[in-house]
Motif scaffolding. Structure first.
Motif, PDB file in Angstrom:
ATOM      1  N   LEU A   9       0.848  -1.186   0.000  1.00 56.55           N
ATOM      2  CA  LEU A   9       0.000   0.000   0.000  1.00 56.55           C
ATOM      3  C   LEU A   9       0.885   1.238   0.000  1.00 56.55           C
ATOM      4  CD1 LEU A   9      -2.717  -1.032   2.604  1.00 56.55           C
ATOM      5  CD2 LEU A   9      -2.705  -1.371   0.157  1.00 56.55           C
ATOM      6  N   ASP A  10       1.129   1.776  -1.162  1.00 60.91           N
ATOM      7  CA  ASP A  10       1.942   2.974  -1.228  1.00 60.91           C
ATOM      8  C   ASP A  10       1.224   4.104  -1.935  1.00 60.91           C
ATOM      9  OD1 ASP A  10       1.879   1.927  -3.702  1.00 60.91           O
ATOM     10  OD2 ASP A  10       4.052   1.820  -3.990  1.00 60.91           O
ATOM     11  N   ARG A  11      -0.104   3.919  -2.209  1.00 59.45           N
ATOM     12  CA  ARG A  11      -0.836   4.946  -2.927  1.00 59.45           C
ATOM     13  C   ARG A  11      -1.657   5.825  -2.000  1.00 59.45           C
ATOM     14  NH1 ARG A  11      -4.309   2.368  -7.489  1.00 59.45           N
ATOM     15  NH2 ARG A  11      -4.852   4.566  -7.669  1.00 59.45           N
ATOM     16  N   ALA A  12      -1.785   5.456  -0.713  1.00 64.11           N
ATOM     17  CA  ALA A  12      -2.581   6.265   0.211  1.00 64.11           C
ATOM     18  C   ALA A  12      -1.845   7.541   0.513  1.00 64.11           C
ATOM     19  CB  ALA A  12      -2.854   5.494   1.493  1.00 64.11           C
ATOM     20  N   SER A  13      -2.458   8.657   0.219  1.00 65.15           N
ATOM     21  CA  SER A  13      -1.813   9.940   0.446  1.00 65.15           C
ATOM     22  C   SER A  13      -2.180  10.458   1.819  1.00 65.15           C
ATOM     23  CB  SER A  13      -2.266  10.953  -0.619  1.00 65.15           C
ATOM     24  OG  SER A  13      -3.668  11.144  -0.566  1.00 65.15           O
ATOM     25  N   GLY A  14      -1.211  11.107   2.480  1.00 64.03           N
ATOM     26  CA  GLY A  14      -1.460  11.701   3.775  1.00 64.03           C
ATOM     27  C   GLY A  14      -1.545  10.696   4.896  1.00 64.03           C
ATOM     28  N   VAL A  15      -1.220   9.430   4.694  1.00 64.25           N
ATOM     29  CA  VAL A  15      -1.295   8.407   5.733  1.00 64.25           C
ATOM     30  C   VAL A  15       0.110   7.958   6.077  1.00 64.25           C
ATOM     31  CG1 VAL A  15      -2.167   6.155   6.366  1.00 64.25           C
ATOM     32  CG2 VAL A  15      -3.526   7.629   4.882  1.00 64.25           C
ATOM     33  N   GLN A  35      -6.993  -1.417  10.540  1.00 70.18           N
ATOM     34  CA  GLN A  35      -6.909   0.024  10.755  1.00 70.18           C
ATOM     35  C   GLN A  35      -6.238   0.714   9.565  1.00 70.18           C
ATOM     36  OE1 GLN A  35      -4.946   0.762  14.483  1.00 70.18           O
ATOM     37  NE2 GLN A  35      -6.468  -0.404  15.672  1.00 70.18           N
ATOM     38  N   MET A  36      -5.200   0.087   9.046  1.00 74.85           N
ATOM     39  CA  MET A  36      -4.497   0.654   7.890  1.00 74.85           C
ATOM     40  C   MET A  36      -5.395   0.650   6.655  1.00 74.85           C
ATOM     41  SD  MET A  36      -1.615   2.020   8.360  1.00 74.85           S
ATOM     42  CE  MET A  36      -1.346   2.165   6.603  1.00 74.85           C
ATOM     43  N   MET A  37      -6.186  -0.418   6.479  1.00 74.83           N
ATOM     44  CA  MET A  37      -7.062  -0.482   5.314  1.00 74.83           C
ATOM     45  C   MET A  37      -8.147   0.602   5.379  1.00 74.83           C
ATOM     46  SD  MET A  37      -9.094  -3.720   3.667  1.00 74.83           S
ATOM     47  CE  MET A  37      -7.594  -4.287   2.870  1.00 74.83           C
ATOM     48  N   VAL A  38      -8.737   0.800   6.579  1.00 79.26           N
ATOM     49  CA  VAL A  38      -9.748   1.852   6.741  1.00 79.26           C
ATOM     50  C   VAL A  38      -9.137   3.224   6.477  1.00 79.26           C
ATOM     51  CG1 VAL A  38     -11.256   3.005   8.412  1.00 79.26           C
ATOM     52  CG2 VAL A  38     -11.163   0.512   8.329  1.00 79.26           C
ATOM     53  N   ALA A  39      -7.908   3.432   7.019  1.00 80.38           N
ATOM     54  CA  ALA A  39      -7.244   4.718   6.787  1.00 80.38           C
ATOM     55  C   ALA A  39      -6.941   4.917   5.310  1.00 80.38           C
ATOM     56  CB  ALA A  39      -5.947   4.774   7.604  1.00 80.38           C
ATOM     57  N   GLN A  40      -6.591   3.847   4.633  1.00 83.02           N
ATOM     58  CA  GLN A  40      -6.292   3.948   3.199  1.00 83.02           C
ATOM     59  C   GLN A  40      -7.544   4.330   2.410  1.00 83.02           C
ATOM     60  OE1 GLN A  40      -5.217   0.283   1.382  1.00 83.02           O
ATOM     61  NE2 GLN A  40      -4.186   1.244  -0.341  1.00 83.02           N
ATOM     62  N   ASN A  42     -10.191   5.916   3.593  1.00 84.61           N
ATOM     63  CA  ASN A  42     -10.591   7.281   3.942  1.00 84.61           C
ATOM     64  C   ASN A  42      -9.707   8.326   3.291  1.00 84.61           C
ATOM     65  OD1 ASN A  42     -12.700   6.365   5.543  1.00 84.61           O
ATOM     66  ND2 ASN A  42     -11.454   6.329   7.422  1.00 84.61           N
ATOM     67  N   ASN A  43      -8.458   7.961   2.989  1.00 82.38           N
ATOM     68  CA  ASN A  43      -7.509   8.944   2.470  1.00 82.38           C
ATOM     69  C   ASN A  43      -7.150   8.722   1.010  1.00 82.38           C
ATOM     70  OD1 ASN A  43      -6.354  10.615   4.985  1.00 82.38           O
ATOM     71  ND2 ASN A  43      -6.713   8.504   5.651  1.00 82.38           N
ATOM     72  N   GLN A  44      -7.897   7.886   0.314  1.00 80.06           N
ATOM     73  CA  GLN A  44      -7.579   7.659  -1.091  1.00 80.06           C
ATOM     74  C   GLN A  44      -7.933   8.890  -1.920  1.00 80.06           C
ATOM     75  OE1 GLN A  44      -9.943   4.630  -3.000  1.00 80.06           O
ATOM     76  NE2 GLN A  44     -11.660   4.963  -1.601  1.00 80.06           N
ATOM     77  N   ASP A  45      -7.320   8.989  -3.037  1.00 76.39           N
ATOM     78  CA  ASP A  45      -7.553  10.097  -3.965  1.00 76.39           C
ATOM     79  C   ASP A  45      -8.901   9.890  -4.645  1.00 76.39           C
ATOM     80  OD1 ASP A  45      -7.516  12.098  -5.809  1.00 76.39           O
ATOM     81  OD2 ASP A  45      -5.612  11.506  -6.760  1.00 76.39           O
ATOM     82  N   PRO A  46      -9.877  10.797  -4.436  1.00 78.42           N
ATOM     83  CA  PRO A  46     -11.189  10.619  -5.070  1.00 78.42           C
ATOM     84  C   PRO A  46     -11.111  10.554  -6.587  1.00 78.42           C
ATOM     85  CG  PRO A  46     -11.259  12.323  -3.375  1.00 78.42           C
ATOM     86  CD  PRO A  46      -9.816  11.998  -3.603  1.00 78.42           C
ATOM     87  N   LEU A  47     -10.113  11.228  -7.176  1.00 80.70           N
ATOM     88  CA  LEU A  47      -9.979  11.228  -8.625  1.00 80.70           C
ATOM     89  C   LEU A  47      -9.286   9.974  -9.140  1.00 80.70           C
ATOM     90  CD1 LEU A  47      -8.947  14.985  -9.128  1.00 80.70           C
ATOM     91  CD2 LEU A  47     -11.229  13.956  -9.272  1.00 80.70           C
ATOM     92  N   ASN A  48      -8.690   9.238  -8.204  1.00 86.54           N
ATOM     93  CA  ASN A  48      -7.979   8.024  -8.621  1.00 86.54           C
ATOM     94  C   ASN A  48      -8.162   6.955  -7.543  1.00 86.54           C
ATOM     95  OD1 ASN A  48      -6.311   6.244 -10.034  1.00 86.54           O
ATOM     96  ND2 ASN A  48      -4.440   7.064  -9.104  1.00 86.54           N
TER      97      ASN A  48
END
Length: 218
Positions: A9-15, A35-40, A42-48
């Protein structure tokens, strides 16, 4: 390891990726992963946004890691059980006789000695010499074409220190050997910091339990 090494998981921004301590059990590992999956999410890029197949892949990778952790825990539990059984069985050796290889012995009182020599295949001549603490030869035995285990009985020796010299001859070559003596276990030491269980053998001293070649009744 970090969570990135588990599921990529290296695409989650701000986490900030959270490390998983090696000592955590499987339950903690599962909790941190969720917890990491939920954070990912919540913080995924809406455009991608992440593709659903990536979540499936992450779950599959986590299941593999979880299985490895469970196998590791089971292995540690089995090792602990074996150590406990070994300790319990070794304490019953007090006063029993064991056979151990040795090159020397110290006698507190006059005593006759008994033992064996493991004879290499093809030995043509076997010689055993016993020397006292002054270096004087006090006993010598020879065997022609011995095979397997060569038993010996030494006459009563006075108190003192003795060294054994055993030589096996074959086709002109001479090989040194160590005789195996039958002695009494006086004490069992259980190392607190790990390591071999040690036996205090009469006349020989501290010997690892794994050096014993034979157990017998007194």
């Amino acid at each position: 390891m970090t969570i990135a090494t588990v599921n990529g998981l290296d695409r989650a921004s701000g986490v900030q990726q959270k490390g998983i301590a090696p000592g955590n059990d499987v339950t903690n590992l599962r909790s941190e992963f969720l917890q990491m999956m939920v954070a990912q999410i919540n913080n995924q890029d809406p455009l991608n946004p992440l593709d659903g197949t990536e979540y499936v892949s992450q779950l599959a990778q986590f299941s593999m890691v979880e299985g490895i952790e469970q196998m590791k825990m089971q292995g540690q539990q089995q090792a602990t059980l074996l150590d406990t059984l070994q300790v319990l069985s070794s304490t019953s050796l007090m006063g029993k006789q064991v056979s151990v290889p040795t090159q020397s012995i110290t006698l507190d009182k006059p005593e006759a000695l008994h033992g064996k020599i493991m004879v290499p295949a093809g030995t043509e001549k076997l010689t055993m010499q016993v020397y006292d603490q002054n270096g004087s030869l006090v006993h010598e035995q020879e065997w022609s074409n011995p095979k397997g285990e060569q038993a010996f009985d030494l006459p009563e020796l006075a108190s003192g220190e003795y060294d054994f010299k055993v030589l096996a001859e074959r086709e002109g070559n001479v090989s040194p050997l160590a005789p195996t003596l039958t002695r009494t276990v006086e004490k069992v030491s259980l190392p607190g910091g790990g390591g071999d269980i040690m036996l205090s053998i009469a006349g020989i001293g501290q010997v690892s339990l794994f050096q014993v070649t034979e157990f017998s009744q007194p």
